[in-house]
Design a protein around this motif. Sequence first.
Motif, PDB file in Angstrom:
ATOM      1  N   SER A   1       0.833  -1.210   0.000  1.00  0.00           N
ATOM      2  CA  SER A   1       0.000   0.000   0.000  1.00  0.00           C
ATOM      3  C   SER A   1       0.868   1.261   0.000  1.00  0.00           C
ATOM      4  O   SER A   1       0.695   2.151   0.828  1.00  0.00           O
ATOM      5  CB  SER A   1      -0.932   0.004   1.213  1.00  0.00           C
ATOM      6  N   PRO A   2       1.815   1.374  -0.928  1.00  0.00           N
ATOM      7  CA  PRO A   2       2.858   2.397  -0.789  1.00  0.00           C
ATOM      8  C   PRO A   2       2.448   3.781  -1.256  1.00  0.00           C
ATOM      9  O   PRO A   2       1.651   3.962  -2.177  1.00  0.00           O
ATOM     10  CB  PRO A   2       3.962   1.860  -1.699  1.00  0.00           C
ATOM     11  N   LEU A   3       3.040   4.767  -0.592  1.00  0.00           N
ATOM     12  CA  LEU A   3       3.135   6.114  -1.136  1.00  0.00           C
ATOM     13  C   LEU A   3       4.317   6.130  -2.095  1.00  0.00           C
ATOM     14  O   LEU A   3       5.430   5.764  -1.708  1.00  0.00           O
ATOM     15  CB  LEU A   3       3.359   7.127  -0.007  1.00  0.00           C
ATOM     16  N   VAL A   4       4.082   6.515  -3.338  1.00  0.00           N
ATOM     17  CA  VAL A   4       5.159   6.632  -4.320  1.00  0.00           C
ATOM     18  C   VAL A   4       5.295   8.072  -4.788  1.00  0.00           C
ATOM     19  O   VAL A   4       6.399   8.582  -4.938  1.00  0.00           O
ATOM     20  CB  VAL A   4       4.916   5.697  -5.527  1.00  0.00           C
ATOM     21  N   ASP A   5       4.179   8.731  -4.999  1.00  0.00           N
ATOM     22  CA  ASP A   5       4.165  10.093  -5.521  1.00  0.00           C
ATOM     23  C   ASP A   5       3.095  10.874  -4.753  1.00  0.00           C
ATOM     24  O   ASP A   5       1.921  10.507  -4.781  1.00  0.00           O
ATOM     25  CB  ASP A   5       3.858  10.069  -7.019  1.00  0.00           C
ATOM     26  N   SER A   6       3.498  11.927  -4.070  1.00  0.00           N
ATOM     27  CA  SER A   6       2.570  12.655  -3.202  1.00  0.00           C
ATOM     28  C   SER A   6       1.434  13.302  -3.980  1.00  0.00           C
ATOM     29  O   SER A   6       0.278  13.298  -3.531  1.00  0.00           O
ATOM     30  CB  SER A   6       3.325  13.712  -2.392  1.00  0.00           C
ATOM     31  N   ASP A   7       1.729  13.860  -5.146  1.00  0.00           N
ATOM     32  CA  ASP A   7       0.668  14.486  -5.936  1.00  0.00           C
ATOM     33  C   ASP A   7      -0.338  13.439  -6.409  1.00  0.00           C
ATOM     34  O   ASP A   7      -1.561  13.688  -6.397  1.00  0.00           O
ATOM     35  CB  ASP A   7       1.265  15.232  -7.129  1.00  0.00           C
ATOM     36  N   ARG A   8       0.147  12.295  -6.818  1.00  0.00           N
ATOM     37  CA  ARG A   8      -0.761  11.223  -7.244  1.00  0.00           C
ATOM     38  C   ARG A   8      -1.602  10.740  -6.066  1.00  0.00           C
ATOM     39  O   ARG A   8      -2.796  10.454  -6.219  1.00  0.00           O
ATOM     40  CB  ARG A   8       0.043  10.072  -7.847  1.00  0.00           C
ATOM     41  N   TRP A   9      -0.986  10.636  -4.885  1.00  0.00           N
ATOM     42  CA  TRP A   9      -1.740  10.241  -3.690  1.00  0.00           C
ATOM     43  C   TRP A   9      -2.892  11.200  -3.443  1.00  0.00           C
ATOM     44  O   TRP A   9      -4.013  10.788  -3.123  1.00  0.00           O
ATOM     45  CB  TRP A   9      -0.809  10.200  -2.483  1.00  0.00           C
ATOM     46  N   MET A  10      -2.631  12.493  -3.594  1.00  0.00           N
ATOM     47  CA  MET A  10      -3.673  13.485  -3.349  1.00  0.00           C
ATOM     48  C   MET A  10      -4.773  13.418  -4.402  1.00  0.00           C
ATOM     49  O   MET A  10      -5.955  13.603  -4.085  1.00  0.00           O
ATOM     50  CB  MET A  10      -3.050  14.880  -3.301  1.00  0.00           C
ATOM     51  N   ARG A  11      -4.423  13.158  -5.641  1.00  0.00           N
ATOM     52  CA  ARG A  11      -5.459  12.990  -6.666  1.00  0.00           C
ATOM     53  C   ARG A  11      -6.309  11.752  -6.369  1.00  0.00           C
ATOM     54  O   ARG A  11      -7.533  11.769  -6.537  1.00  0.00           O
ATOM     55  CB  ARG A  11      -4.833  12.881  -8.060  1.00  0.00           C
ATOM     56  N   ASP A  12      -5.658  10.689  -5.917  1.00  0.00           N
ATOM     57  CA  ASP A  12      -6.403   9.485  -5.548  1.00  0.00           C
ATOM     58  C   ASP A  12      -7.307   9.756  -4.351  1.00  0.00           C
ATOM     59  O   ASP A  12      -8.444   9.267  -4.287  1.00  0.00           O
ATOM     60  CB  ASP A  12      -5.441   8.344  -5.232  1.00  0.00           C
ATOM     61  N   ALA A  13      -6.810  10.525  -3.379  1.00  0.00           N
ATOM     62  CA  ALA A  13      -7.630  10.860  -2.217  1.00  0.00           C
ATOM     63  C   ALA A  13      -8.870  11.649  -2.631  1.00  0.00           C
ATOM     64  O   ALA A  13      -9.971  11.420  -2.125  1.00  0.00           O
ATOM     65  CB  ALA A  13      -6.804  11.655  -1.204  1.00  0.00           C
ATOM     66  N   ALA A  14      -8.687  12.564  -3.564  1.00  0.00           N
ATOM     67  CA  ALA A  14      -9.840  13.338  -4.051  1.00  0.00           C
ATOM     68  C   ALA A  14     -10.864  12.426  -4.711  1.00  0.00           C
ATOM     69  O   ALA A  14     -12.084  12.599  -4.526  1.00  0.00           O
ATOM     70  CB  ALA A  14      -9.362  14.410  -5.020  1.00  0.00           C
TER      71      ALA A  14
END
Length: 297
Positions: free
Chosen positions: A138-151
């Motif tokens: 369940s990794p964080l790889v890219d912070s911006d992508r994580w935030m788009r996924d969270a949205a």
Amino acid sequence: MAGNDDAHVDEFIETEGLVPTSHGRVWAHSRRRGAAAGVPLVIVHGGPGFPSDYLQPLDSLADERPVIRYDQISAGRSDRASDRSAWTVEAHVEHLEQVRGHFDLSRFHLLGHSWGGFLALSYADAHPDRIASVTLSSPLVDSDRWMRDAAALIERLPKADRSSLLAGPTDPGYAAAEAEYYRRYFCSIEPWPLPLQRAADSQDAASYHAMWGPNEFTNTGVLRGQSRVDAVRRLTVPSLWITGADDEARPETIREMASLTARSEVRILPGTHCTHLENPATYETALRSFLQVVDRD
């Protein structure tokens, strides 16, 4: 006498201690069975600031190999950070290297969960000769992508919860909406399993806020805008990517990231960000199989 020898090699040996780093001492724990000969596994927890207790069930792999996990600086049983220079990825890579040296590991498997995946990729990029394989859980790889996924995940919430989160922390429904996000995407077991609750009870909010932000879907800390996509591309060792079907680390993203490196394997399991607690047998089987194959190669 033969029976006593057999009993000795089947014993589990556990050690723990404090490993010095430039920012204070980090607590580290090792468990192994006397006869276990597999390549050691080092486990890196998430957060930042969420200690390793919630990953303690993975100590069960010590029947095949030494299993080492540690609490990052300021978390759990480790010292509080000596200054804010500890809140960098580079500092955490240095601390992990100190743990490796403490246990005199020449080559090892590395498993990172959530933010620990980001750290594992950073370490593998800095010390590729040390790593036999990387498991990105369940990794964080890219912070911006994580935030788009969270949205995108917030868009799946009931309308009232979406409205409260968009309105911000002063909204009367914000806390309940945040809890619903965590229930759907972080851990679906209620109440939380004991290892997860122990970690939550001793987490370090200061490091979490400094490095990430106030919650899983708000990134305001030093990790904002950071990415390890290039580190994925540079991986040469086998990698196992595990995530939950309803995870914050969305399956679509994990498949895409895994496709950037050769010798990668993806496993999508039922559950959320804590699928290792929600589906322990399936998770452990997948991890054991992967590590055994790499050991044989």
